[in-house]
Design a protein around this motif. Structure first.
Motif, PDB file in Angstrom:
ATOM      1  N   TYR A 169       0.744  -1.244  -0.150  1.00  0.00           N
ATOM      2  CA  TYR A 169      -0.010   0.074   0.008  1.00  0.00           C
ATOM      3  C   TYR A 169       0.969   1.376  -0.014  1.00  0.00           C
ATOM      4  N   TYR A 170       2.042   1.420   0.879  1.00  0.00           N
ATOM      5  CA  TYR A 170       2.847   2.574   0.652  1.00  0.00           C
ATOM      6  C   TYR A 170       3.852   2.381  -0.336  1.00  0.00           C
ATOM      7  N   HIS A 171       4.007   3.712  -0.792  1.00  0.00           N
ATOM      8  CA  HIS A 171       5.214   3.620  -1.603  1.00  0.00           C
ATOM      9  C   HIS A 171       6.578   3.585  -1.190  1.00  0.00           C
ATOM     10  N   PRO A 172       7.509   3.348  -1.469  1.00  0.00           N
ATOM     11  CA  PRO A 172       8.868   2.931  -1.043  1.00  0.00           C
ATOM     12  C   PRO A 172       9.340   4.270  -0.210  1.00  0.00           C
ATOM     13  N   LYS A 173       9.098   5.415  -0.718  1.00  0.00           N
ATOM     14  CA  LYS A 173       9.529   6.515  -0.161  1.00  0.00           C
ATOM     15  C   LYS A 173       8.787   6.892   1.150  1.00  0.00           C
ATOM     16  N   VAL A 174       7.517   6.478   1.290  1.00  0.00           N
ATOM     17  CA  VAL A 174       6.950   6.373   2.617  1.00  0.00           C
ATOM     18  C   VAL A 174       7.501   5.509   3.672  1.00  0.00           C
TER      19      VAL A 174
END
Lengths: 224, 159
Positions: B26-31
């Motif tokens: 669900y989360y972007h790698p940056k997050v």
């Protein structure tokens, strides 16, 4: 047709053999045998499971009064009774239409049950029935309250490996939640929806703290 | 788990790669990066005159965010700290916000928009309010600093 029926809406007049009857409940026709039935789950004539009218709220579905104070035991009891009749497992031998209705109604009953079970979700749902939604981006919360929550969270994280402290915080937090539940009940009772909204927002924060504590208890291997 | 032990190391690395490609992420790698290694976590002395503190909350999710900035005599932000209790996106947004305001002047920091944060972290629409929370926190910290400075100058003129 010996009876003229005006269906579908609440507070309708039904003319039957010349007599005028007034019903405040919802009437609709059975999809299977066309028999007009009251908003029950099953047709009183052919016993087929019915689709639920769209305007029913979760309290109607479970069959409890629209009250914040409705006892959890009542909700659980009614829910179990309903699912023992509506669950898709009971419809394995029935037609596809009924299977489909059972799946839909049963999942709706589940949703209603989980929403009404917890005071926070129940309260927020009641606000929704009053057409009130808590905005996501409104950040103008009471500064002192935010400070308190911040400090509480910091304290919990500081003692996250101390079983005794975590249990103490859990107890404290539970007391706060019970107090808030009582206050919310009072606010709904007084029809003070503004106050109920404010208290429910606070409750959300304490429920988050409760979840956090639960998480730490699990990590520490505390058995409850 | 036993399967992991008997797999050759290279294959495990490969499986990590394929796992990150699955749609359940669900989360972007940056997050995730900010969540796992949050930058500038901590507190500054809120009674310090050169420190501005912003404390904001998102009522719908029950998130609370504290963002603090330390400003030098030239109006440049020399340090920033945050503490957020909330979801991954809220933590990542505030972590990124502290990274960005550091080294900027007070006026430059005011121009920071939530859309920039949301874009950098590729936040989905349901998480946009987390970036708004970070923007509000910066604004609150800056306004707290300004109020402190104004009362400082008025104190001086009184003397």
């Amino acid at each position: 047709m010996h009876a003229r029926l005006f269906l579908k809406h609440k507070n309708i007049l039904i003319f039957q053999k010349g007599n005028i009857l007034h019903f405040s409940d919802c009437f609709s026709k059975c999809w299977k045998c066309n028999y007009p039935h009251k908003s029950n789950f099953f047709c009183s004539k052919c016993n087929a499971l019915q689709k639920l009218p769209k305007d029913l709220n979760y309290f109607d579905i479970i069959g409890v009064s629209k009250d914040f104070d409705v006892p959890v035991t009542d909700i659980q009891k009614k829910y179990r009774q309903l699912q023992s009749l509506l669950h898709p497992d009971k419809f394995g031998q029935k037609s596809e239409v009924e299977k489909e209705i059972s799946r839909n109604v049963s999942s709706l009953v589940n949703k209603a049950y989980t929403t009404l079970l917890h005071p926070l979700d129940r309260g927020l749902y009641m606000l929704k029935l009053y057409n009130i939604c808590i905005p996501e981006e409104k950040t103008s919360l009471d500064h002192e309250f935010l400070m308190k929550i911040m400090e509480k969270n910091e304290e919990i994280e500081k003692y996250s490996e101390n079983v005794e402290k975590i249990l103490e915080f859990t107890k404290e937090n539970r007391i706060t939640l019970v107090r808030l539940t009582k206050q919310i009940s009072q606010a709904f009772h007084n029809k003070d929806i503004d106050q109920a909204t404010k208290l429910l927002i606070k409750m959300k924060y304490y429920v988050n703290v409760d979840n956090k504590l639960k998480n730490f208890r699990q990590i520490l291997g505390v058995i409850e | 788990m036993a399967l992991w032990r008997i797999l050759p190391p290279k294959l495990i690395e490969l499986s990590k790669y394929t796992l990150s490609k699955t749609p359940c992420l669900y989360y972007h790698p940056k997050v995730l990066d900010h969540y796992d290694n949050p930058r500038n976590v901590g507190s500054l002395d809120k009674n310090d005159e050169s420190v501005g503190t912003g404390l904001v909350g998102a009522p719908a999710c029950g998130d609370v965010m504290k963002l603090q900035i330390k400003v030098d005599d030239n109006g440049k932000i020399i340090d920033a700290k945050f503490k957020t209790f909330g979801c991954g996106s809220a933590i990542a947004s505030s972590s990124l916000a502290t990274e960005w305001v550091k080294g900027k002047t007070v006026d430059e920091a005011l121009k920071l928009k939530n859309t920039d944060i949301a874009k950098e972290l590729s936040l989905p629409p349901v998480k946009l309010h987390c970036s708004m929370l970070a923007e509000d926190a910066i604004k609150a910290a800056l306004s707290d600093y300004r109020i402190k400075q104004q009362s400082k100058t008025s104190d001086k003129s009184d003397k």
